[in-house]
Design a protein around this motif. Structure first.
Motif, PDB file in Angstrom:
ATOM      1  N   PRO A 147       0.825  -1.209   0.000  1.00 13.73           N
ATOM      2  CA  PRO A 147       0.000   0.000   0.000  1.00 13.73           C
ATOM      3  C   PRO A 147       0.859   1.259   0.000  1.00 13.73           C
ATOM      4  O   PRO A 147       1.909   1.291   0.647  1.00 13.73           O
ATOM      5  N   GLU A 148       0.421   2.277  -0.734  1.00 16.98           N
ATOM      6  CA  GLU A 148       1.129   3.568  -0.827  1.00 16.98           C
ATOM      7  C   GLU A 148       2.567   3.405  -1.319  1.00 16.98           C
ATOM      8  O   GLU A 148       3.412   4.272  -1.066  1.00 16.98           O
ATOM      9  N   ASN A 149       2.860   2.318  -1.957  1.00 15.94           N
ATOM     10  CA  ASN A 149       4.212   2.074  -2.490  1.00 15.94           C
ATOM     11  C   ASN A 149       5.320   2.104  -1.433  1.00 15.94           C
ATOM     12  O   ASN A 149       6.460   2.465  -1.726  1.00 15.94           O
ATOM     13  N   ARG A 150       4.967   1.762  -0.202  1.00 13.97           N
ATOM     14  CA  ARG A 150       6.018   1.714   0.824  1.00 13.97           C
ATOM     15  C   ARG A 150       6.965   0.552   0.536  1.00 13.97           C
ATOM     16  O   ARG A 150       6.660  -0.326  -0.262  1.00 13.97           O
ATOM     17  N   ASP A 151       8.131   0.564   1.217  1.00 14.05           N
ATOM     18  CA  ASP A 151       9.066  -0.552   1.057  1.00 14.05           C
ATOM     19  C   ASP A 151       8.392  -1.850   1.518  1.00 14.05           C
ATOM     20  O   ASP A 151       7.638  -1.834   2.510  1.00 14.05           O
ATOM     21  N   PRO A 152       8.677  -2.951   0.859  1.00 14.95           N
ATOM     22  CA  PRO A 152       8.125  -4.226   1.343  1.00 14.95           C
ATOM     23  C   PRO A 152       8.639  -4.527   2.753  1.00 14.95           C
ATOM     24  O   PRO A 152       9.793  -4.238   3.070  1.00 14.95           O
ATOM     25  N   LEU A 153       7.776  -5.099   3.582  1.00 17.74           N
ATOM     26  CA  LEU A 153       8.176  -5.460   4.945  1.00 17.74           C
ATOM     27  C   LEU A 153       8.945  -6.790   4.905  1.00 17.74           C
ATOM     28  O   LEU A 153       8.726  -7.602   3.992  1.00 17.74           O
ATOM     29  N   PRO A 154       9.805  -7.027   5.902  1.00 19.80           N
ATOM     30  CA  PRO A 154      10.558  -8.286   5.908  1.00 19.80           C
ATOM     31  C   PRO A 154       9.656  -9.507   5.789  1.00 19.80           C
ATOM     32  O   PRO A 154       9.973 -10.463   5.062  1.00 19.80           O
ATOM     33  N   GLU A 155       8.489  -9.498   6.465  1.00 20.87           N
ATOM     34  CA  GLU A 155       7.624 -10.694   6.404  1.00 20.87           C
ATOM     35  C   GLU A 155       7.000 -10.856   5.006  1.00 20.87           C
ATOM     36  O   GLU A 155       6.736 -11.979   4.572  1.00 20.87           O
ATOM     37  N   GLU A 156       6.784  -9.738   4.305  1.00 18.36           N
ATOM     38  CA  GLU A 156       6.259  -9.835   2.936  1.00 18.36           C
ATOM     39  C   GLU A 156       7.334 -10.410   2.014  1.00 18.36           C
ATOM     40  O   GLU A 156       7.059 -11.273   1.173  1.00 18.36           O
ATOM     41  N   LYS A 157       8.562  -9.943   2.218  1.00 13.53           N
ATOM     42  CA  LYS A 157       9.655 -10.439   1.376  1.00 13.53           C
ATOM     43  C   LYS A 157       9.923 -11.923   1.632  1.00 13.53           C
ATOM     44  O   LYS A 157      10.143 -12.688   0.704  1.00 13.53           O
ATOM     45  N   SER A 158       9.859 -12.312   2.907  1.00 17.20           N
ATOM     46  CA  SER A 158      10.161 -13.732   3.141  1.00 17.20           C
ATOM     47  C   SER A 158       9.010 -14.623   2.689  1.00 17.20           C
ATOM     48  O   SER A 158       9.243 -15.729   2.184  1.00 17.20           O
ATOM     49  N   ALA A 159       7.768 -14.141   2.801  1.00 22.29           N
ATOM     50  CA  ALA A 159       6.637 -14.954   2.302  1.00 22.29           C
ATOM     51  C   ALA A 159       6.747 -15.159   0.795  1.00 22.29           C
ATOM     52  O   ALA A 159       6.402 -16.217   0.272  1.00 22.29           O
TER      53      ALA A 159
END
Ligand code: URA
Length: 192
Positions: free
Chosen positions: A90-102
């Motif tokens: 959302p809002e083009n924020r940086d991906p969160l660590p949990e999103e990247k690992s998923a």
């Protein structure tokens, strides 16, 4: 589409491993040549990518096209493009660590299926995923690193960063990108 990639894409379309699945319009799996020696890994889909289901279709993508065209590479025919994560934050924020690992298993599978010879790591977020121990992007851009399946990986600036830095003077981000893409093309041409 290659059968394995088609199955993987289908898996992504049905993925609910992180909460980005609730807000996405489309997954953004990849674009370009599936038999390419050259893969580019960007950050994450933005607004237009989410709408269209294709990576790098906004302003940054248009600049990326120009960069490849400058050295005679076609984005459709010569480069396979994907991102570290397949759904828009959302809002083009940086991906969160949990999103990247998923999402990591999908990126790893894309690399395993394609086995590109050259991987371009595009920008700070992708650098952090692919080479977590490396120094910052301005220090390591243009350098070659050993990658998976005997590939060579090079971090490069993200085109959004170039859009914010207009100068073409010697040593400017745009000038540095020009040096990097020429080096990439040289190595690309040397591959059999
Ligand atoms: N920026 C990225 O890193 N990836 C996209 O797909 C679009 C913009």
């Amino acid at each position: 589409m290659n059968k394995e990639l088609a199955e993987l894409k289908n898996k992504c379309e049905n993925c609910h491993k992180c909460h980005l699945s609730k807000t996405r319009t489309n997954i953004v799996f990849s674009s370009g040549a599936e038999n390419s020696k050259l893969m580019l890994i960007g950050e994450a889909p933005g607004y237009w990518e989410d709408q269209r289901g294709e990576p790098f279709v906004g302003k940054a993508g248009q600049l990326l096209d120009k960069i490849f065209n400058c050295v005679g590479l076609s984005r459709e025919k010569d480069v396979y493009i994907c991102n570290t994560i397949k759904c828009r934050p959302p809002e083009n924020r940086d991906p969160l660590p949990e999103e990247k690992s998923a999402c990591r298993e999908y990126l790893d599978a894309q690399i395993e299926i394609l086995k590109p010879k050259i991987i371009l790591i595009c920008g700070r977020v992708a650098l952090n995923s692919m080479l977590p121990d490396a120094q910052g992007i301005t220090k390591v851009r243009g350098k070659w690193f050993d990658g998976p399946y005997a590939s060579k990986m090079m971090p490069i600036f993200h085109p959004s960063y170039l859009l914010r830095n207009d100068s073409r003077e010697v040593g400017s981000p745009k000038w540095l990108m020009w040096q990097d893409i020429k080096e990439v093309k040289k190595v690309y041409d040397e591959l059999n």
